[in-house]
Design an enzyme around this catalytic site. Sequence first.
Site, short mmCIF file in Angstrom:
data_model
loop_
_atom_site.label_atom_id
_atom_site.label_comp_id
_atom_site.label_asym_id
_atom_site.label_seq_id
_atom_site.Cartn_x
_atom_site.Cartn_y
_atom_site.Cartn_z
N LYS A 27 12.80 -0.03 2.62
CA LYS A 27 11.77 -0.33 1.69
C LYS A 27 11.63 0.50 0.41
O LYS A 27 11.64 1.53 0.44
CB LYS A 27 10.41 -0.42 2.31
N LYS A 32 -5.78 -0.49 -4.88
CA LYS A 32 -6.12 0.97 -4.15
C LYS A 32 -7.17 1.54 -5.00
O LYS A 32 -7.16 1.66 -6.10
CB LYS A 32 -4.98 1.57 -3.85
N ASP A 43 6.31 5.61 -1.73
CA ASP A 43 6.41 4.25 -1.25
C ASP A 43 7.68 3.68 -1.12
O ASP A 43 7.98 2.59 -0.40
CB ASP A 43 5.28 3.15 -1.62
N ASP A 65 -1.57 -5.49 -1.04
CA ASP A 65 -1.24 -4.38 -0.65
C ASP A 65 -0.44 -4.24 0.71
O ASP A 65 -0.22 -3.10 0.79
CB ASP A 65 -2.66 -3.37 -0.60
N GLU A 122 2.46 -5.22 0.78
CA GLU A 122 3.59 -5.90 0.09
C GLU A 122 4.97 -5.36 0.88
O GLU A 122 5.98 -6.12 0.52
CB GLU A 122 3.42 -5.73 -1.52
N ARG A 154 6.19 -5.44 3.65
CA ARG A 154 6.55 -6.19 4.82
C ARG A 154 7.22 -7.47 4.20
O ARG A 154 7.88 -8.15 4.60
CB ARG A 154 5.80 -6.42 5.88
#
Length: 469
Positions: free
Chosen positions: A237, A249, A260, A319, A321, A323
Amino acid sequence: MTDASLPYLTPRFAHADAPSLPLYVVASDALADLAGQIGPEAAAWLTVTGFKGDLGEVRLLPGAGGALVGAVAGFGTPKARRRLRFGLVKAVAALPAGAWRIEGGLSRAERAEVALGWLLTQYRFGRYRSAKEGGLALLACPDGVDAARMIAMARGEFLTRDLINTPAQDMGPGELEAAFADLGGRFGAAVTVVRGDDLLAQGFPMVHAVGRASPRAPRIMEMRWGSAGPALTLVGKGVCFDTGGLNLKPSSGMNLMKKDMGGAATVMGLAQMIMELGLAVRLRVIVPAVENVVAGNALKPKDILTSRKGLTVEVNDTDAEGRLILGDALAWAGEEPCDLLVSMATLTGAARVAVGPDLAPYYCDDAGIVAALEAGAVAGCDPVWRLPFHDAYEAVIEPGIADLDNAPGFGFAGSITAALFLRRFADHPRYAHFDIYGHTPSDAPGRPKGAVGQGARALLHALPAMLGL
């Protein structure tokens, strides 16, 4: 600021021919045996200074005229060593710069752990610092330890840490692509990239939907290396920054979101280890890279996306996102056969609540892969913990209006339901998913506060058993 090429630092052992000082390693229950190695005067010095042999405790040994002739490091108790991974290398901070060699009755596995931990202590993220680091205490690679393998693991870890630590201003999708291409170029791998609106034309609608609001175009990247051996596909990812999108957020939740893309960084670090060691595999690495930001064309709650696989997904939280982009990437990965498919992602806060920041939970239904990973985690000093693909929760991710729900309002088992979502796209009998954190909240031996790789060394050690290498 230093050159932006990655990794910024190269871990190293002391040169084999360099004069070195002895570092005597002694467990706390074996102090009485130490006098025969260091002499009665040095043993008396330890007693006078209150040395107890605690894990990582250090005493420098003075010789004639005050010259440094060596040091003693405590190896503690078995309980202390179980509680603190790489605990002995706490000693490194107390050692003067120069070459050191381990003396003491450590097992081969203990010598390997010390060697790896010592290399990992060399990591510094200095790209934005004007202050220069001083000299390093370097270890002579211990007998019986594969120096090349240790260096490869540390170099891969340094790459992962550098990528995650770099702020989003300098590590957006384009910069991650540059690092990806550089990695492939260094090892002669073939790299292809699909960017922007071409994602729609070439069948990556969820990657496009998540990243379209950013002026830094979304993309999906592929690397291929190796022409013989079993096929290994790694998917990571690459959300280079996550505001949460329209489900914005709070500021506290955004502070660490440069990490992330930790899944992408970790599979890239693992790929570097594999290529540097020349493992006999056909390696394929897939990284979807996006920014999840707010704009007029941003993905909206309740939008329904049709994925590359044809499954429809109701977006109940922008949020959630990661997956989505992994769904397209895993579907692409599954369009050709492979012997092992692995995905890695900083996917859920639920995983952190379940196991904390130190453990990398993973999901897998193949008993052979699980056994190999458990052994690999021990050998690689890289703890992982298996969580279940609990089939009873499948219904939770089915909203009724679409095939799948990206953020079910179940209220429980958030990491499991996310893993079940990904499994719908992976659709592979030999699939493992890692829900990593990619961050160390405070300094620990071999793991300075900030970015950290999780699961890569466990996988590297497990690959021979998993793939028959």
